[in-house]
Design a protein around this motif. Structure first.
Motif, PDB file in Angstrom:
ATOM      1  N   VAL A 146       0.880  -1.166   0.000  1.00 20.05           N
ATOM      2  CA  VAL A 146       0.000   0.000   0.000  1.00 20.05           C
ATOM      3  C   VAL A 146       0.916   1.214   0.000  1.00 20.05           C
TER       4      VAL A 146
ATOM      5  N   TYR B 257      -1.285  -0.449   7.195  1.00 14.01           N
ATOM      6  CA  TYR B 257      -0.501  -1.249   6.255  1.00 14.01           C
ATOM      7  C   TYR B 257       0.872  -0.654   5.944  1.00 14.01           C
ATOM      8  N   GLN B 258       1.274   0.355   6.704  1.00 11.99           N
ATOM      9  CA  GLN B 258       2.540   1.024   6.433  1.00 11.99           C
ATOM     10  C   GLN B 258       3.715   0.058   6.554  1.00 11.99           C
TER      11      GLN B 258
ATOM     12  N   GLN C  20      -4.813  -3.206  -3.919  1.00 10.86           N
ATOM     13  CA  GLN C  20      -4.099  -2.073  -3.314  1.00 10.86           C
ATOM     14  C   GLN C  20      -5.096  -0.987  -2.905  1.00 10.86           C
ATOM     15  N   SER C  21      -6.016  -0.679  -3.793  1.00 14.02           N
ATOM     16  CA  SER C  21      -7.019   0.347  -3.520  1.00 14.02           C
ATOM     17  C   SER C  21      -7.920  -0.050  -2.357  1.00 14.02           C
TER      18      SER C  21
ATOM     19  N   ASP D 192       0.096   4.560   0.135  1.00 14.61           N
ATOM     20  CA  ASP D 192      -0.259   5.781   0.869  1.00 14.61           C
ATOM     21  C   ASP D 192       0.193   5.652   2.329  1.00 14.61           C
ATOM     22  N   ASN D 193      -0.223   6.574   3.139  1.00 11.77           N
ATOM     23  CA  ASN D 193       0.193   6.572   4.542  1.00 11.77           C
ATOM     24  C   ASN D 193      -0.816   5.909   5.457  1.00 11.77           C
ATOM     25  N   ASN D 194      -1.556   4.931   4.965  1.00  8.26           N
ATOM     26  CA  ASN D 194      -2.511   4.225   5.810  1.00  8.26           C
ATOM     27  C   ASN D 194      -1.731   3.509   6.911  1.00  8.26           C
TER      28      ASN D 194
ATOM     29  N   THR E  13      -5.923   0.519   0.712  1.00  6.86           N
ATOM     30  CA  THR E  13      -5.712   1.951   0.913  1.00  6.86           C
ATOM     31  C   THR E  13      -6.917   2.605   1.569  1.00  6.86           C
TER      32      THR E  13
END
Length: 155
Positions: free
Chosen positions: A42, A49-50, A117-118, A44-46, A121
């Motif tokens: 992932v 899941y970072q 992935q989305s 983004d900065n979620n 996210t």
């Protein structure tokens, strides 16, 4: 002798993804046209899941792409199964795109990875699907044969 349609289609997909994949998607192995492994991240900065990488196993039938691939997350020491309201602890994914009703032959390995992935996210709930333990304990069906009930079926 003619090449089965699935093998022809997968050959073209493999050629494309071997040279370019979107960020956060990596082909791990594609030794045959029956099973491929890919890793996804992932981007983004979620915080859920970072810095995690997840392993996906794709299994293809001879009827691919008319029939969807069987896609599951695989547990490895450094690759956990993501915690998500649509991902069971055994790696089975409840996503209409992967079912007979939601699948379209225009989809492919890359678009499935991007959809997953989305899905990750956009998640804000650190939980498994309702009934996860019972489902995992009692399920004997292959992922593609499970008839999931999608809430948007009510519409």
């Amino acid at each position: 002798m003619s090449v089965p349609f699935a093998a022809k289609r997968l050959g073209k997909e493999l050629q494309k993804i071997s040279s370019s994949l979107p960020p956060g998607i990596e082909l791990v192995s594609a030794d045959n046209f029956e099973e491929w492994l890919l890793d996804i991240k992932v981007l983004d900065n979620n915080p859920l899941y970072q810095n995690q990488t997840y392993r996906l196993k794709f299994r293809f039938s001879p009827s691919y792409p008319i029939e969807p691939p069987e896609v599951v997350f695989v547990q490895l020491p450094d690759r956990p199964i993501p915690i998500h309201p649509h991902i069971y602890s055994n790696g089975i994914i409840c996503l209409d795109l992967l079912g007979q009703q939601g699948w379209s032959p225009v989809q492919n390995v890359e678009s499935v990875c991007m959809s997953l992935q989305s899905m990750l996210t956009g998640n804000s709930k650190n939980e498994r699907p309702p009934g996860d333990e019972e489902f995992v304990r009692g399920n004997t069906m292959r992922p593609r044969d499970i008839q999931f009930y999608y809430h948007d079926n009510d519409v």
